[in-house]
Structures are given as C-alpha cells and as structure tokens.
Design a protein around this motif. Structure first.
Motif, PDB file in Angstrom:
ATOM      1  N   VAL A  77      49.349  27.605 -35.544  1.00  0.00           N
ATOM      2  CA  VAL A  77      48.258  27.442 -36.375  1.00  0.00           C
ATOM      3  C   VAL A  77      47.154  26.614 -35.929  1.00  0.00           C
ATOM      4  O   VAL A  77      46.065  26.834 -36.191  1.00  0.00           O
ATOM      5  N   GLY A  78      47.473  25.461 -35.400  1.00  0.00           N
ATOM      6  CA  GLY A  78      46.281  24.685 -34.777  1.00  0.00           C
ATOM      7  C   GLY A  78      45.449  25.325 -33.762  1.00  0.00           C
ATOM      8  O   GLY A  78      44.116  25.124 -33.837  1.00  0.00           O
ATOM      9  N   ASN A  79      45.914  25.882 -32.735  1.00  0.00           N
ATOM     10  CA  ASN A  79      45.091  26.791 -31.914  1.00  0.00           C
ATOM     11  C   ASN A  79      44.408  27.782 -32.714  1.00  0.00           C
ATOM     12  O   ASN A  79      43.204  28.239 -32.291  1.00  0.00           O
ATOM     13  N   LEU A  80      44.814  28.442 -33.785  1.00  0.00           N
ATOM     14  CA  LEU A  80      44.249  29.479 -34.367  1.00  0.00           C
ATOM     15  C   LEU A  80      43.118  28.924 -35.142  1.00  0.00           C
ATOM     16  O   LEU A  80      41.820  29.455 -35.030  1.00  0.00           O
ATOM     17  N   ALA A  81      43.099  27.724 -35.881  1.00  0.00           N
ATOM     18  CA  ALA A  81      42.092  27.085 -36.430  1.00  0.00           C
ATOM     19  C   ALA A  81      40.731  26.919 -35.568  1.00  0.00           C
ATOM     20  O   ALA A  81      39.714  26.942 -35.867  1.00  0.00           O
ATOM     21  N   TYR A  82      41.220  26.120 -34.351  1.00  0.00           N
ATOM     22  CA  TYR A  82      40.462  25.848 -33.498  1.00  0.00           C
ATOM     23  C   TYR A  82      39.465  27.128 -32.887  1.00  0.00           C
ATOM     24  O   TYR A  82      38.379  27.051 -32.880  1.00  0.00           O
ATOM     25  N   LEU A  99      39.079  29.838 -34.321  1.00  0.00           N
ATOM     26  CA  LEU A  99      38.333  30.371 -35.273  1.00  0.00           C
ATOM     27  C   LEU A  99      37.072  29.649 -35.696  1.00  0.00           C
ATOM     28  O   LEU A  99      36.275  29.931 -36.415  1.00  0.00           O
ATOM     29  N   GLY A 100      36.934  28.510 -35.200  1.00  0.00           N
ATOM     30  CA  GLY A 100      35.909  27.466 -35.421  1.00  0.00           C
ATOM     31  C   GLY A 100      35.717  26.764 -36.597  1.00  0.00           C
ATOM     32  O   GLY A 100      34.853  26.170 -37.128  1.00  0.00           O
ATOM     33  N   ILE A 101      37.040  26.539 -37.390  1.00  0.00           N
ATOM     34  CA  ILE A 101      36.985  26.120 -38.513  1.00  0.00           C
ATOM     35  C   ILE A 101      36.756  24.431 -38.244  1.00  0.00           C
ATOM     36  O   ILE A 101      37.658  23.844 -37.785  1.00  0.00           O
ATOM     37  N   ARG A 102      35.570  24.075 -38.506  1.00  0.00           N
ATOM     38  CA  ARG A 102      34.807  22.579 -38.641  1.00  0.00           C
ATOM     39  C   ARG A 102      35.192  22.235 -37.050  1.00  0.00           C
ATOM     40  O   ARG A 102      35.107  21.127 -36.754  1.00  0.00           O
ATOM     41  N   ARG A 103      35.055  23.361 -35.859  1.00  0.00           N
ATOM     42  CA  ARG A 103      34.961  23.001 -34.541  1.00  0.00           C
ATOM     43  C   ARG A 103      33.731  22.118 -34.215  1.00  0.00           C
ATOM     44  O   ARG A 103      33.743  21.194 -33.459  1.00  0.00           O
ATOM     45  N   LYS A 104      32.724  22.577 -34.946  1.00  0.00           N
ATOM     46  CA  LYS A 104      31.242  22.026 -34.668  1.00  0.00           C
ATOM     47  C   LYS A 104      31.401  20.316 -35.153  1.00  0.00           C
ATOM     48  O   LYS A 104      30.712  19.659 -34.414  1.00  0.00           O
ATOM     49  N   VAL A 105      31.994  20.024 -36.032  1.00  0.00           N
ATOM     50  CA  VAL A 105      32.167  18.627 -36.526  1.00  0.00           C
ATOM     51  C   VAL A 105      33.056  17.911 -35.596  1.00  0.00           C
ATOM     52  O   VAL A 105      32.412  16.815 -35.273  1.00  0.00           O
ATOM     53  N   MET A 153      32.407   9.591 -27.452  1.00  0.00           N
ATOM     54  CA  MET A 153      32.979   9.720 -26.051  1.00  0.00           C
ATOM     55  C   MET A 153      32.051  10.327 -25.136  1.00  0.00           C
ATOM     56  O   MET A 153      32.336  11.405 -24.714  1.00  0.00           O
ATOM     57  N   PRO A 154      30.764   9.920 -24.980  1.00  0.00           N
ATOM     58  CA  PRO A 154      29.627  10.602 -24.223  1.00  0.00           C
ATOM     59  C   PRO A 154      30.021  10.618 -22.772  1.00  0.00           C
ATOM     60  O   PRO A 154      29.599  11.544 -22.069  1.00  0.00           O
ATOM     61  N   GLU A 155      30.986   9.591 -22.371  1.00  0.00           N
ATOM     62  CA  GLU A 155      31.225   9.599 -20.881  1.00  0.00           C
ATOM     63  C   GLU A 155      32.202  10.670 -20.310  1.00  0.00           C
ATOM     64  O   GLU A 155      32.387  11.100 -19.172  1.00  0.00           O
ATOM     65  N   LYS A 156      32.938  11.383 -21.381  1.00  0.00           N
ATOM     66  CA  LYS A 156      33.742  12.683 -21.190  1.00  0.00           C
ATOM     67  C   LYS A 156      33.158  13.871 -20.949  1.00  0.00           C
ATOM     68  O   LYS A 156      32.067  14.047 -21.588  1.00  0.00           O
ATOM     69  N   SER A 157      33.443  14.717 -20.185  1.00  0.00           N
ATOM     70  CA  SER A 157      32.854  15.896 -19.943  1.00  0.00           C
ATOM     71  C   SER A 157      32.968  16.948 -21.168  1.00  0.00           C
ATOM     72  O   SER A 157      33.988  16.637 -22.037  1.00  0.00           O
ATOM     73  N   GLU A 158      32.517  17.733 -21.355  1.00  0.00           N
ATOM     74  CA  GLU A 158      32.355  18.888 -22.440  1.00  0.00           C
ATOM     75  C   GLU A 158      33.903  19.637 -22.439  1.00  0.00           C
ATOM     76  O   GLU A 158      34.331  19.599 -23.369  1.00  0.00           O
ATOM     77  N   GLN A 159      34.410  19.894 -21.380  1.00  0.00           N
ATOM     78  CA  GLN A 159      35.807  20.516 -21.131  1.00  0.00           C
ATOM     79  C   GLN A 159      36.713  19.486 -21.608  1.00  0.00           C
ATOM     80  O   GLN A 159      37.570  19.689 -22.318  1.00  0.00           O
ATOM     81  N   GLU A 160      36.595  18.277 -21.308  1.00  0.00           N
ATOM     82  CA  GLU A 160      37.610  17.291 -21.984  1.00  0.00           C
ATOM     83  C   GLU A 160      37.462  17.157 -23.426  1.00  0.00           C
ATOM     84  O   GLU A 160      38.397  16.976 -23.985  1.00  0.00           O
ATOM     85  N   ARG A 161      36.175  16.900 -23.939  1.00  0.00           N
ATOM     86  CA  ARG A 161      35.963  16.927 -25.284  1.00  0.00           C
ATOM     87  C   ARG A 161      36.675  18.131 -26.110  1.00  0.00           C
ATOM     88  O   ARG A 161      37.178  17.761 -27.272  1.00  0.00           O
ATOM     89  N   ARG A 162      36.662  19.166 -25.373  1.00  0.00           N
ATOM     90  CA  ARG A 162      36.938  20.418 -26.127  1.00  0.00           C
ATOM     91  C   ARG A 162      38.538  20.247 -26.008  1.00  0.00           C
ATOM     92  O   ARG A 162      39.034  20.846 -27.241  1.00  0.00           O
ATOM     93  N   ALA A 163      39.149  19.913 -25.006  1.00  0.00           N
ATOM     94  CA  ALA A 163      40.658  19.839 -24.874  1.00  0.00           C
ATOM     95  C   ALA A 163      41.086  18.617 -26.073  1.00  0.00           C
ATOM     96  O   ALA A 163      42.110  18.834 -26.596  1.00  0.00           O
ATOM     97  N   ILE A 164      40.327  17.762 -26.244  1.00  0.00           N
ATOM     98  CA  ILE A 164      40.804  16.592 -27.062  1.00  0.00           C
ATOM     99  C   ILE A 164      40.512  17.318 -28.580  1.00  0.00           C
ATOM    100  O   ILE A 164      41.537  16.959 -29.434  1.00  0.00           O
ATOM    101  N   ALA A 165      39.635  17.984 -28.938  1.00  0.00           N
ATOM    102  CA  ALA A 165      39.333  18.566 -30.124  1.00  0.00           C
ATOM    103  C   ALA A 165      40.517  19.583 -30.413  1.00  0.00           C
ATOM    104  O   ALA A 165      41.093  19.608 -31.677  1.00  0.00           O
ATOM    105  N   ARG A 166      40.854  20.280 -29.531  1.00  0.00           N
ATOM    106  CA  ARG A 166      42.000  21.205 -29.623  1.00  0.00           C
ATOM    107  C   ARG A 166      43.265  20.480 -30.133  1.00  0.00           C
ATOM    108  O   ARG A 166      44.175  20.918 -30.885  1.00  0.00           O
TER     109      ARG A 166
END
Length: 352
Positions: A66-71, A73-79, A88-101
């Motif tokens: 469910v968590g992977n599906l919601a991510y 589908l982009g539900i609040r992903r931009k937020v 956390m501007p010091e982290k790469s975009e890939q790292e931030r996306r992994a944290i968000a997921r």
C-alpha cells in the motif's frame, strides 16, 4: 455535530497493562467525535477482522504494498519531496526520494498495525533495547515517586504502539487527542482505550493534564502538527518556523513535571517491534532567562524531536503539511534574536 461514542466499548485486549487494576478515570475513557454510519461500520468491521486474522508478516507485506502504491501514484508526493528539499538540502534527490518512499511505507504500517484487535505487538517487542538509558532511568525513577511525566513524541515509527509499549513498561499514560470522525479514527481511539490509555481532549486539556500527572499518569502528546497561528507558538524545525502547540510547555510550567522526548525506532524486518529512544528531562528556561519561556521550552523539545527524525528520516511523516501556517512578523523577529533554540531560521514558512 460531534457526539460521544461511549456506547462503543473498547475491544478486549490480550496485552493488558502491567497494573491490571489501574485504569484512567471514567471521564477519560470516552470517545468524542462522529461515529461512522451503519453501512460503513458494518463494512469496516470486516476489514478489522481481516487485519486481525493476518499474520504479522502478511500485515507488513500489505503495508509495504500500500505504501509503495501510494508513493507511485503520487498521493501528496510533491508535498513530501518539497518538505525534504527544504529540510535536508544536503541529500541528493535520489536519497530524498528513498526517504519519502519510506515515509509512505511507515504511514501504511501505522494503519495496518494499529487497527487489529488483540495483541498487535511482536512477541519480542521488549527485546529491542533502549537508546538513552540514563534518560529512561530518570523517567522511570520519577514515575516511581507516584507522579507522572510529560512525554513528547511525533508521527514517527508507530506512535500508537509506542504509547502501548510505555503502558506495558509501567508508565500509565493519557494521550492528548482531538475529536475526529470516521470509522478508522473511531477504531484507533477504541484500541487506545483497550490498551489502557486515557483520552484527553482540547477543552480543558491543561487542567486534565495537571490532574493526571498528580495521579501518577503521564501525558503523551504529539508535537509535530501544524496549528492555526492564533493557537500556536512558532519554533525552528528543520530550519523553518513551524506552528506548534505550546501545551507541553504550559503544562510543564504549571505542574513542574519533567518533559521527555520518546520515539520508537523500527528496526529492519517485519513485525511491530520498536527500540525506544528517550531524551530528557528537557529543562524549561530558568526564571527570567527568556522573555518568552513557553516558546523557548517548546523549541527545546521540538529540537529533540528533530534530532530523532534526522537519525531516522524515513520513519517520519514527511507528507504532512507541517509548515503550511505562516508565522506572524513578531515570530520572525523573535527567531532572529538571540536565545531561541537552534538559532536562526532559513526563511519564512511557505505554504505547501
């Protein structure tokens, strides 16, 4: 119109508190909010039964799906990604996306783990260790005097089950909550009562907290939600001012009780098990030290929560619009002056 749900008794639990004869006062064992309609109630009872029947491993697999599906589908992903870019501007975009997921999976786990009846904890729930043993010892020593403490936590790990863990570990507590509506919120409130917690609502909350800690019951409060500006103080949180309830600091000032930050860190692998991380007691400012001691104390406690989140960012709820409330000009001036914990603020809060 809100209506009491006291006609809905909490479900029976196998995980009773250590002191089975000790329960919160009757007036704290009620659910205030809007119950689900009869059709929704009937349908959701089947969902709760299904979740209860699943094994811990199956629940975890469901939550990850469910968590992977919601991510995806982009539900609040931009937020979530915008929050992480600011925090956390010091982290790469890939790292931030992994944290968000990871944050989406954390949220799904909270829901899937908090709704079943019976014992929702893993069999080895108490074998994960405690980070901050001195703070934990100070917390337990204070509780042993017959007085409660003030416990600050966040939407981190599984805050519902961490409250249940604390009760099992001999810390009677009451959770500060808001009247909510719907089948899911009703079920979570029922399970809080079933685990042995009392419920304190906003009206008269400080008086209830004061009475509770003098009875020996601790207050368990989430300090990472945005409040309307008129009800909040603004303190630094990941470099931006965030509207935050002053209730914890006000209660500490009125009661003289110590404040601790407590979170539960989920180790790798399936199952509802958590390592407690405890920090504190977090001192209030000395008399006369600051012009606004309530805001300063709130900032100190919030800084403790930020430290925990920085250590395990994937376990916090980044999809929450934490900085949506703009600080007034007076708050910006206060933040720029010496004293407020964590120093300067990068920029005014923006609307997500």
């Amino acid at each position: 119109m809100s209506s009491p749900l006291s006609a809905h008794p909490p479900p029976a639990q196998t995980n009773t508190p250590p002191d089975e004869g000790r329960k919160p006062p009757e007036h704290l064992r009620r659910i205030i909010g809007e119950p689900p309609g009869p059709i929704v109630a009937l349908l959701t009872r089947g969902v709760w039964a299904l979740l209860t029947a699943l094994s811990p491993g199956a629940r975890d697999a469901l939550a990850r799906f469910v968590g992977n599906l919601a991510y995806t589908l982009g539900i609040r992903r931009k937020v979530a990604l915008d929050n992480l870019a600011h925090a956390m501007p010091e982290k790469s975009e890939q790292e931030r996306r992994a944290i968000a997921r990871g944050a989406y999976i954390t949220m799904a786990r909270v829901v899937v783990e908090s709704l079943p009846s019976g014992d929702r904890m893993a069999p080895d729930w108490d074998q994960q260790g405690i980070e901050g043993e001195e703070a934990w010892a100070a917390l337990k020593a204070h509780v042993a005097t017959g007085k409660g403490v003030l416990l600050a936590t966040a939407h981190f790990g599984n805050w519902e089950l961490v409250g249940q863990m604390l009760i099992r570990l001999g810390v009677p507590l009451n959770a500060l909550v808001r009247p909510l509506k719907g089948a899911l919120n009703t079920r979570i409130a029922e399970n809080r009562l079933g685990a042995g917690a009392g419920l304190i609502y906003p009206k008269g909350a400080i008086q209830e907290v004061t009475a509770a800690v003098h009875r020996g019951e601790s207050a368990f409060m989430l300090l990472d939600q945005a409040l309307p500006a008129k009800a909040a103080v603004f303190v630094p949180f990941f470099g931006r001012l965030a509207s935050t309830t002053p209730a914890m600091a006000v209660a500490a000032e009125r009661t003289g009780m110590p404040v601790f930050v407590v979170v539960g860190v989920r180790p790798p692998g399936p199952g509802a098990r958590f390592r407690l991380e405890v920090e504190g007691p977090i001192p209030a400012p000395a008399p006369g030290e600051f012009a606004d001691p309530i805001t300063e104390h709130t900032a100190r406690v919030t800084a403790g929560l930020e430290r925990a989140i920085r250590r395990h960012p994937e376990q916090w709820l980044w999809l929450h619009r934490r900085w949506k409330v703009q600080p007034p000009a007076a708050a910006l001036v206060s933040a720029a002056s010496p004293g407020l914990t964590q120093g300067t603020v990068a920029e005014p809060a923006r609307r997500d």
